[in-house]
Design an enzyme around this catalytic site. Structure first.
Site, PDB file in Angstrom:
ATOM      1  N   THR A   1       0.819  -1.223   0.000  1.00  0.00           N
ATOM      2  CA  THR A   1       0.000   0.000   0.000  1.00  0.00           C
ATOM      3  C   THR A   1       0.849   1.268   0.000  1.00  0.00           C
ATOM      4  OG1 THR A   1      -1.411   1.345   1.442  1.00  0.00           O
ATOM      5  CG2 THR A   1      -0.177  -0.379   2.504  1.00  0.00           C
TER       6      THR A   1
ATOM      7  N   GLU B   1       0.320   3.615   1.816  1.00  0.00           N
ATOM      8  CA  GLU B   1       0.458   4.068   3.213  1.00  0.00           C
ATOM      9  C   GLU B   1       1.884   3.807   3.725  1.00  0.00           C
ATOM     10  OE1 GLU B   1      -1.654   5.735   5.350  1.00  0.00           O
ATOM     11  OE2 GLU B   1      -2.979   5.969   3.646  1.00  0.00           O
TER      12      GLU B   1
ATOM     13  N   TYR C   1      -0.917   0.467  10.845  1.00  0.00           N
ATOM     14  CA  TYR C   1      -1.277  -0.224   9.603  1.00  0.00           C
ATOM     15  C   TYR C   1      -0.128  -0.154   8.600  1.00  0.00           C
ATOM     16  CZ  TYR C   1      -3.497  -0.797   5.008  1.00  0.00           C
ATOM     17  OH  TYR C   1      -3.785  -1.172   3.730  1.00  0.00           O
TER      18      TYR C   1
ATOM     19  N   LYS D   1       2.037  -3.285   7.152  1.00  0.00           N
ATOM     20  CA  LYS D   1       2.097  -3.545   5.700  1.00  0.00           C
ATOM     21  C   LYS D   1       3.544  -3.567   5.208  1.00  0.00           C
ATOM     22  CE  LYS D   1      -2.017  -4.156   3.831  1.00  0.00           C
ATOM     23  NZ  LYS D   1      -2.352  -5.373   3.065  1.00  0.00           N
TER      24      LYS D   1
HETATM   25  P1  GDP Z   1      -6.356   5.906   3.881  1.00  0.00           P
HETATM   26  O1  GDP Z   1      -5.549   6.705   2.888  1.00  0.00           O
HETATM   27  O2  GDP Z   1      -6.158   4.446   3.747  1.00  0.00           O
HETATM   28  O3  GDP Z   1      -6.193   6.380   5.270  1.00  0.00           O
HETATM   29  O4  GDP Z   1      -7.885   6.140   3.418  1.00  0.00           O
HETATM   30  P2  GDP Z   1      -9.099   6.936   4.095  1.00  0.00           P
HETATM   31  O5  GDP Z   1     -10.143   7.027   3.048  1.00  0.00           O
HETATM   32  O6  GDP Z   1      -9.492   6.326   5.406  1.00  0.00           O
HETATM   33  O7  GDP Z   1      -8.489   8.372   4.407  1.00  0.00           O
HETATM   34  C1  GDP Z   1      -7.962   9.181   3.383  1.00  0.00           C
HETATM   35  C2  GDP Z   1      -7.640  10.548   3.948  1.00  0.00           C
HETATM   36  O8  GDP Z   1      -8.851  11.223   4.242  1.00  0.00           O
HETATM   37  C3  GDP Z   1      -6.840  10.526   5.248  1.00  0.00           C
HETATM   38  O9  GDP Z   1      -5.825  11.480   5.163  1.00  0.00           O
HETATM   39  C4  GDP Z   1      -7.858  10.936   6.309  1.00  0.00           C
HETATM   40  O10 GDP Z   1      -7.302  11.625   7.413  1.00  0.00           O
HETATM   41  C5  GDP Z   1      -8.731  11.875   5.499  1.00  0.00           C
HETATM   42  N1  GDP Z   1     -10.078  12.066   6.073  1.00  0.00           N
HETATM   43  C6  GDP Z   1     -10.685  13.257   6.289  1.00  0.00           C
HETATM   44  N2  GDP Z   1     -11.884  13.069   6.850  1.00  0.00           N
HETATM   45  C7  GDP Z   1     -12.064  11.739   6.992  1.00  0.00           C
HETATM   46  C8  GDP Z   1     -13.129  10.950   7.517  1.00  0.00           C
HETATM   47  O11 GDP Z   1     -14.146  11.446   7.965  1.00  0.00           O
HETATM   48  N3  GDP Z   1     -12.968   9.591   7.477  1.00  0.00           N
HETATM   49  C9  GDP Z   1     -11.827   9.019   6.949  1.00  0.00           C
HETATM   50  N4  GDP Z   1     -11.729   7.698   6.902  1.00  0.00           N
HETATM   51  N5  GDP Z   1     -10.792   9.761   6.482  1.00  0.00           N
HETATM   52  C10 GDP Z   1     -10.912  11.098   6.489  1.00  0.00           C
END
Ligand code: GDP
Length: 344
Positions: free
Chosen positions: A127, A129, A151, A155
């Site tokens: 990933t 990440e 995470y 990974k």
């Molecule tokens: P990730 O890249 O695997 O962490 O995928 P996510 O979809 O969970 O998050 C993507 C980005 O969106 C991260 O930088 C989060 O901090 C940001 N983000 C902003 N608001 C939200 C929220 O309400 N939920 C999640 N999941 N992420 C958020």
């Protein structure tokens, strides 16, 4: 007929990969973890439930002996390890479970392959990440890693273990460093689907306002169905390697939200800064989105953008779907689901 194992069959990528492999004539063993309520809505939505070549198998990737028996029993020649505790936010709350499933799970499968049949080809779901606090832009297969969450750290263990088994034992292990990839089958804990679902409910009058976290985070978002094709392609070439799959374009959460509202016919304008930032419906003046610091993460990944040149050159892989098309697809699916009240 080739036999393949997919761990993580209940997830977004597991469902799309099962669809692809079944189309190609594979017998697919789709593994899922025992939970109190097994959730196969994605398999059902793709019309794969009950397919005669799809076998759903209860399996725990943290159990080495079970992994050995799984390989013996199925006679699989390809294993796709998509099983993970895959939500970054949760990994801060459950770091040890995340390390066990997401990190050690990969090692267990590689050990089982080494013991049962080292000719089995292995795909590890790595990933973006792992790049975390990015050390160079855009990120490629040779960019140094700097994970920013339990995470990402877990990974990275799976990624290096795959490379180590390739180099130590000649196992055909490929690591796909996939940047964020979304679809109507994404879980609602991820920000794109959380937004597409909320936008649909706002448009239908079922919700007033959505609360999100960091609007400045930027991601390279592609369409998951295209990314699982890349996984399969990695296992079909002569030499195993690690590949970045990405679109090469990055967009902020704020802009994704704007696209999602537009896809539902709502034009919003963002006002204010930081925790006070809101999105307002230009037509009605109503506040439809607010920032809530509860969704901030202890450590954030601010900016990801991948360069998929190697995958393009060696696999002929390239993304086709624009973020605008993907976002519209997600909002339309959520409008359909929320109209009927049948939405997971
Ligand atoms: P990730 O890249 O695997 O962490 O995928 P996510 O979809 O969970 O998050 C993507 C980005 O969106 C991260 O930088 C989060 O901090 C940001 N983000 C902003 N608001 C939200 C929220 O309400 N939920 C999640 N999941 N992420 C958020």
């Amino acid at each position: 007929m080739p036999h393949a194992i997919i761990t993580g069959i209940t997830g977004q990528d597991g469902a799309y990969l099962a669809e692809l492999l079944l189309e190609k004539g594979y017998v697919v063993y789709g593994c899922f973890r025992r939970t109190s309520s097994a959730n196969f809505w994605r398999i059902e939505e793709l019309g794969l439930a009950g397919h005669e070549r799809l076998h759903l198998v209860e399996h725990d990737v943290t159990d080495l002996s079970a992994s050995i028996r799984l390989l013996q029993k199925t006679g699989a020649t390809e294993v796709y390890n998509l099983a993970a505790q895959s939500f970054v936010g949760v990994s801060f709350e459950q770091p040890i479970a995340t390390a066990n499933i997401t990190g050690l799970g990969a090692l267990n499968l590689l050990e089982a392959i080494r013991i049962v049949n080292p000719a089995i080809r292995f795909y590890q779901a790595s990933t973006s990440e792992m790049f975390g606090k990015v050390q160079a832009t855009p990120q490629t297969e040779t960019t140094p890693f700097y994970p920013r969450s339990p995470y990402g750290v877990a990974k990275l263990f799976g990624h290096w273990t795959t490379i180590n088994y390739r180099e130590s034992y000649g196992i055909f292990g490929c690591s796909g460093i996939l940047f964020n990839h979304e679809s109507p089958l994404r879980g609602k804990e991820f920000v794109t689907r959380k937004i597409s679902d909320a936008v649909a409910r706002i448009a239908l009058g079922q919700l007033d306002c959505v609360h999100v976290g960091n609007l400045d985070a930027e991601r390279d978002w592609g369409f998951a169905r295209e990314y699982v094709a890349g996984m399969w392609q990695m296992l079909q070439v002569d030499e195993p390697d690690s590949y970045v799959l990405a679109t090469g374009r990055t967009v902020s959460v704020r802009n994704f939200a704007q696209l999602a509202f537009a896809a539902a016919g709502i034009n919003v304008a963002f006002q204010g800064h930081g925790e006070e930032e809101i999105a307002v419906d230009i037509r009605t003046g109503k506040t439809l989105l607010k920032v809530d610091p509860r969704f901030y993460r202890p450590a954030e990944v601010d900016h990801l953008i991948g360069d998929p040149a190697l995958a393009r050159e060696k696999l002929g892989w390239k993304p086709e779907t624009s973020l605008e098309t993907l976002c519209t697809m997600m909002v339309e699916a959520d409008l359909r689901r929320n109209k009927t009240g049948y939405s997971f």
